[in-house]
Design a protein around this motif. Sequence first.
Motif, PDB file in Angstrom:
ATOM      1  N   UNK A  92      -2.700 -11.013  -9.537  1.00  0.00           N
ATOM      2  CA  UNK A  92      -1.498 -10.175  -9.401  1.00  0.00           C
ATOM      3  C   UNK A  92      -1.826  -8.786  -9.934  1.00  0.00           C
ATOM      4  N   UNK A  93      -1.448  -7.754  -9.202  1.00  0.00           N
ATOM      5  CA  UNK A  93      -1.726  -6.395  -9.664  1.00  0.00           C
ATOM      6  C   UNK A  93      -0.920  -6.114 -10.938  1.00  0.00           C
ATOM      7  N   UNK A  94      -1.509  -5.448 -11.936  1.00  0.00           N
ATOM      8  CA  UNK A  94      -0.742  -5.111 -13.134  1.00  0.00           C
ATOM      9  C   UNK A  94       0.398  -4.131 -12.830  1.00  0.00           C
ATOM     10  N   UNK A  95       0.235  -3.319 -11.789  1.00  0.00           N
ATOM     11  CA  UNK A  95       1.210  -2.275 -11.470  1.00  0.00           C
ATOM     12  C   UNK A  95       1.868  -2.538 -10.119  1.00  0.00           C
ATOM     13  N   UNK A 123       3.619   2.398  -8.491  1.00  0.00           N
ATOM     14  CA  UNK A 123       2.683   2.890  -9.524  1.00  0.00           C
ATOM     15  C   UNK A 123       1.229   2.847  -9.037  1.00  0.00           C
ATOM     16  N   UNK A 124       1.023   2.952  -7.717  1.00  0.00           N
ATOM     17  CA  UNK A 124      -0.337   2.885  -7.168  1.00  0.00           C
ATOM     18  C   UNK A 124      -1.027   1.562  -7.494  1.00  0.00           C
ATOM     19  N   UNK A 125      -0.259   0.471  -7.391  1.00  0.00           N
ATOM     20  CA  UNK A 125      -0.786  -0.842  -7.767  1.00  0.00           C
ATOM     21  C   UNK A 125      -2.057  -1.245  -7.035  1.00  0.00           C
ATOM     22  N   UNK A 159      -6.709 -13.461  -2.838  1.00  0.00           N
ATOM     23  CA  UNK A 159      -5.371 -13.075  -2.394  1.00  0.00           C
ATOM     24  C   UNK A 159      -4.637 -12.445  -3.567  1.00  0.00           C
ATOM     25  N   UNK A 160      -4.258 -11.187  -3.425  1.00  0.00           N
ATOM     26  CA  UNK A 160      -3.668 -10.435  -4.542  1.00  0.00           C
ATOM     27  C   UNK A 160      -2.196 -10.138  -4.255  1.00  0.00           C
ATOM     28  N   UNK A 161      -1.321 -10.649  -5.110  1.00  0.00           N
ATOM     29  CA  UNK A 161       0.106 -10.355  -5.003  1.00  0.00           C
ATOM     30  C   UNK A 161       0.421  -9.089  -5.777  1.00  0.00           C
ATOM     31  N   UNK A 162       1.327  -8.289  -5.245  1.00  0.00           N
ATOM     32  CA  UNK A 162       1.779  -7.106  -5.967  1.00  0.00           C
ATOM     33  C   UNK A 162       2.643  -7.517  -7.164  1.00  0.00           C
ATOM     34  N   UNK A 217       0.830  -1.215   0.000  1.00  0.00           N
ATOM     35  CA  UNK A 217       0.000   0.000   0.000  1.00  0.00           C
ATOM     36  C   UNK A 217       0.860   1.259   0.000  1.00  0.00           C
ATOM     37  N   UNK A 218       2.031   1.177   0.628  1.00  0.00           N
ATOM     38  CA  UNK A 218       2.946   2.324   0.644  1.00  0.00           C
ATOM     39  C   UNK A 218       3.822   2.312  -0.603  1.00  0.00           C
ATOM     40  N   UNK A 219       4.148   3.494  -1.101  1.00  0.00           N
ATOM     41  CA  UNK A 219       5.077   3.565  -2.235  1.00  0.00           C
ATOM     42  C   UNK A 219       6.509   3.360  -1.725  1.00  0.00           C
TER      43      UNK A 219
END
Length: 268
Positions: free
Chosen positions: A247-250, A254-256, A230-233, A14-16
């Motif tokens: 899996x997040x595209x970003x 990049x504010x994934x 369950x979402x992996x970055x 969540x943090x950049x």
Amino acid sequence: MHQKLIALDLDGTTLNPDAQITLKTQRTLTELQNAGHIVSIVTGRPNRLSESIYQQLRLTSPMVNFNGALMHIPGQTWAGEYQYTINKAIVFQLFQLKERFKIQMIAAEGKTMFLADQAYANSLSFFPTTLKSDEILTQASLKQEPAAVTVFVERADQNALRAEILREFPDVSVNTWGGPASVLEIVHRGIHKTTGLAKLAAHYDIDQSDIIAFGDESNDLEMLAYAGTGVAMQNAIAPIKAIADDITPLTNAQDGVANYLRQYFKMD
């Protein structure tokens, strides 16, 4: 869409990379809360390093710290609060092992306690580089059982020290941190992020299938496996991507998380 529980790891998720919450992330999470969804922080960080983020996001849900060892509502007395602690004798044993295992720093923490045996200059910013007199860890100053003990140790000695701790104290779990630092974290046996996440879901009467959890490192593994989604970055380690439902595209740079949630909830 009916109510979801959104569980957020902080660092690398969540943090950049500057450990900040971006405006887009803040706006997205606020909109989801206003729509009736539960947004909750589930982090390895101590509460002392996550309450400012909790306030910034204007959360009202319980927060999970120390990888599941503590759940509480910051600034409130809450009947559901818990803290799993470990025997402080572990800390005294670590003092004895300092020379043998090249231990560089030992810190003992709990909800209302932070003690370290010495200041530790590091790039992590998780620990103060100078200690106040009431933050120095000694046998005399450690009056309560800690929720977590963090040990900085030479990487070559990490596995041997971990084995020694587990042999001496079978009622603890010993986790390693991801990233460049060689760190062991000691918590109550069998405690991980899912300990808190399951209690959160029960508190809000939310089905496991309605949990969306985000993470990037090995301490997120149980949480992502437990969550309905369950979402992996995109920047997650390979074992996390392997067990994730998505899996997040970003990346977190990049504010994934925000990007994924806006698409998932059709917010744009």
